[in-house]
Design a protein around this motif. Structure first.
Motif, PDB file in Angstrom:
ATOM      1  N   ASP A   1       0.790  -1.230   0.000  1.00 42.48           N
ATOM      2  CA  ASP A   1       0.000   0.000   0.000  1.00 42.48           C
ATOM      3  C   ASP A   1       0.822   1.280   0.000  1.00 42.48           C
ATOM      4  OD1 ASP A   1      -2.383  -1.422   0.068  1.00 42.48           O
ATOM      5  OD2 ASP A   1      -2.336  -1.544   2.275  1.00 42.48           O
ATOM      6  N   CYS A   2       2.135   1.177   0.086  1.00 40.72           N
ATOM      7  CA  CYS A   2       2.928   2.407   0.193  1.00 40.72           C
ATOM      8  C   CYS A   2       2.911   3.183  -1.126  1.00 40.72           C
ATOM      9  CB  CYS A   2       4.361   2.104   0.624  1.00 40.72           C
ATOM     10  SG  CYS A   2       5.396   1.443  -0.668  1.00 40.72           S
ATOM     11  N   ARG A   3       2.986   4.498  -0.982  1.00 35.87           N
ATOM     12  CA  ARG A   3       3.035   5.387  -2.143  1.00 35.87           C
ATOM     13  C   ARG A   3       4.080   6.448  -1.857  1.00 35.87           C
ATOM     14  NH1 ARG A   3       1.232   3.283  -6.383  1.00 35.87           N
ATOM     15  NH2 ARG A   3       1.106   5.297  -7.338  1.00 35.87           N
ATOM     16  N   HIS A   4       5.110   6.509  -2.696  1.00 41.80           N
ATOM     17  CA  HIS A   4       6.140   7.530  -2.548  1.00 41.80           C
ATOM     18  C   HIS A   4       5.909   8.679  -3.528  1.00 41.80           C
ATOM     19  CE1 HIS A   4       8.570   4.880  -0.035  1.00 41.80           C
ATOM     20  NE2 HIS A   4       8.280   3.930  -0.879  1.00 41.80           N
ATOM     21  N   HIS A   5       5.047   8.446  -4.537  1.00 38.75           N
ATOM     22  CA  HIS A   5       4.885   9.378  -5.648  1.00 38.75           C
ATOM     23  C   HIS A   5       3.731   8.887  -6.504  1.00 38.75           C
ATOM     24  CE1 HIS A   5       6.897   6.029  -7.544  1.00 38.75           C
ATOM     25  NE2 HIS A   5       7.880   6.171  -6.678  1.00 38.75           N
ATOM     26  N   ASP A   6       3.568   9.455  -7.665  1.00 39.70           N
ATOM     27  CA  ASP A   6       2.477   9.046  -8.560  1.00 39.70           C
ATOM     28  C   ASP A   6       2.768   7.764  -9.313  1.00 39.70           C
ATOM     29  OD1 ASP A   6       0.938  11.195  -7.834  1.00 39.70           O
ATOM     30  OD2 ASP A   6       1.685  12.467  -9.454  1.00 39.70           O
ATOM     31  N   GLY A   7       3.945   7.223  -9.188  1.00 42.05           N
ATOM     32  CA  GLY A   7       4.293   5.964  -9.844  1.00 42.05           C
ATOM     33  C   GLY A   7       5.467   6.120 -10.789  1.00 42.05           C
ATOM     34  N   LEU A   8       6.360   5.144 -10.764  1.00 45.49           N
ATOM     35  CA  LEU A   8       7.509   5.149 -11.671  1.00 45.49           C
ATOM     36  C   LEU A   8       7.047   4.890 -13.095  1.00 45.49           C
ATOM     37  CD1 LEU A   8      10.164   3.011  -9.737  1.00 45.49           C
ATOM     38  CD2 LEU A   8       9.938   5.494  -9.828  1.00 45.49           C
ATOM     39  N   THR A   9       7.776   5.442 -14.036  1.00 43.77           N
ATOM     40  CA  THR A   9       7.519   5.162 -15.445  1.00 43.77           C
ATOM     41  C   THR A   9       8.780   4.580 -16.071  1.00 43.77           C
ATOM     42  OG1 THR A   9       8.248   7.327 -16.257  1.00 43.77           O
ATOM     43  CG2 THR A   9       5.916   7.115 -15.612  1.00 43.77           C
ATOM     44  N   ALA A  10       8.581   3.816 -17.099  1.00 45.47           N
ATOM     45  CA  ALA A  10       9.715   3.225 -17.818  1.00 45.47           C
ATOM     46  C   ALA A  10      10.619   4.320 -18.365  1.00 45.47           C
ATOM     47  CB  ALA A  10       9.209   2.330 -18.941  1.00 45.47           C
ATOM     48  N   GLU A  11      10.022   5.354 -18.929  1.00 47.88           N
ATOM     49  CA  GLU A  11      10.796   6.417 -19.578  1.00 47.88           C
ATOM     50  C   GLU A  11      11.768   7.097 -18.625  1.00 47.88           C
ATOM     51  OE1 GLU A  11       7.348   5.292 -21.695  1.00 47.88           O
ATOM     52  OE2 GLU A  11       7.394   6.216 -19.720  1.00 47.88           O
ATOM     53  N   GLU A  12      11.370   7.277 -17.374  1.00 49.08           N
ATOM     54  CA  GLU A  12      12.259   7.969 -16.442  1.00 49.08           C
ATOM     55  C   GLU A  12      13.374   7.070 -15.913  1.00 49.08           C
ATOM     56  OE1 GLU A  12      10.544   9.218 -12.629  1.00 49.08           O
ATOM     57  OE2 GLU A  12       8.992   7.718 -12.926  1.00 49.08           O
ATOM     58  N   MET A  13      13.197   5.760 -15.913  1.00 48.45           N
ATOM     59  CA  MET A  13      14.206   4.859 -15.356  1.00 48.45           C
ATOM     60  C   MET A  13      15.166   4.293 -16.406  1.00 48.45           C
ATOM     61  SD  MET A  13      14.040   4.970 -12.182  1.00 48.45           S
ATOM     62  CE  MET A  13      13.173   6.493 -11.899  1.00 48.45           C
ATOM     63  N   VAL A  14      14.786   4.302 -17.685  1.00 45.37           N
ATOM     64  CA  VAL A  14      15.661   3.752 -18.728  1.00 45.37           C
ATOM     65  C   VAL A  14      17.046   4.392 -18.723  1.00 45.37           C
ATOM     66  CG1 VAL A  14      16.008   3.623 -21.240  1.00 45.37           C
ATOM     67  CG2 VAL A  14      13.895   2.796 -20.228  1.00 45.37           C
ATOM     68  N   PRO A  15      17.182   5.719 -18.684  1.00 45.93           N
ATOM     69  CA  PRO A  15      18.534   6.295 -18.694  1.00 45.93           C
ATOM     70  C   PRO A  15      19.397   5.812 -17.526  1.00 45.93           C
ATOM     71  CG  PRO A  15      16.922   7.995 -19.169  1.00 45.93           C
ATOM     72  CD  PRO A  15      16.156   6.780 -18.735  1.00 45.93           C
ATOM     73  N   ALA A  16      18.804   5.695 -16.350  1.00 49.85           N
ATOM     74  CA  ALA A  16      19.555   5.237 -15.182  1.00 49.85           C
ATOM     75  C   ALA A  16      20.004   3.790 -15.339  1.00 49.85           C
ATOM     76  CB  ALA A  16      18.706   5.398 -13.922  1.00 49.85           C
ATOM     77  N   ILE A  17      19.122   2.947 -15.858  1.00 51.44           N
ATOM     78  CA  ILE A  17      19.463   1.543 -16.071  1.00 51.44           C
ATOM     79  C   ILE A  17      20.585   1.426 -17.111  1.00 51.44           C
ATOM     80  CG2 ILE A  17      18.586  -0.655 -16.972  1.00 51.44           C
ATOM     81  CD1 ILE A  17      15.815   0.218 -15.768  1.00 51.44           C
ATOM     82  N   LEU A  18      20.455   2.151 -18.201  1.00 51.14           N
ATOM     83  CA  LEU A  18      21.486   2.101 -19.248  1.00 51.14           C
ATOM     84  C   LEU A  18      22.825   2.638 -18.749  1.00 51.14           C
ATOM     85  CD1 LEU A  18      19.419   3.177 -22.383  1.00 51.14           C
ATOM     86  CD2 LEU A  18      20.093   0.854 -21.688  1.00 51.14           C
TER      87      LEU A  18
END
Length: 111
Positions: free
Chosen positions: A46-63
């Motif tokens: 049930d925890c919420r830190h924000h409106d939800g992660l998106t793929a677009e915002e995490m791809v650069p970090a993963i790469l």
């Protein structure tokens, strides 16, 4: 952090107090891909830190994490698929760290 395999993916989770992150990657050697396909898994708990992660915002970090590990190891791993969890903590630097950790784990298994 322990890395485990599930359905052809390497999976790692990091939980530190109130923050939590999970990353799963399918890694291959030497392929050149135009896009990393990221699946955002449904929220866990049930925890919420924000409106939800998106793929677009995490791809650069993963790469970035994959590139850092490749430079360090002299390897050519690429991710063909990734999974993140929608309500995980919004910490791109952690996804960089986790991706680097997964490439190192893959390399130690390949070696």
């Amino acid at each position: 952090m322990q890395v485990h395999r599930r359905d052809g993916l390497l999976v790692v989770s990091r939980i530190t107090g109130p923050t939590h992150n999970r990353l799963a990657l399918r890694l291959e050697r030497g392929a050149v891909l135009a896009d990393l396909r990221v699946k955002v898994l449904p929220s866990v708990g049930d925890c919420r830190h924000h409106d939800g992660l998106t793929a677009e915002e995490m791809v650069p970090a993963i790469l970035d994490g994959i590139a850092e590990a490749n430079r360090e190891l002299g390897t050519d791993y690429v991710a063909t698929y990734a999974e993140i969890v929608e309500n995980d903590s919004r910490q791109p630097h952690v996804y960089t760290y986790l991706a680097r950790h997964l490439v190192r784990a893959m390399h130690s298994q390949d070696a």
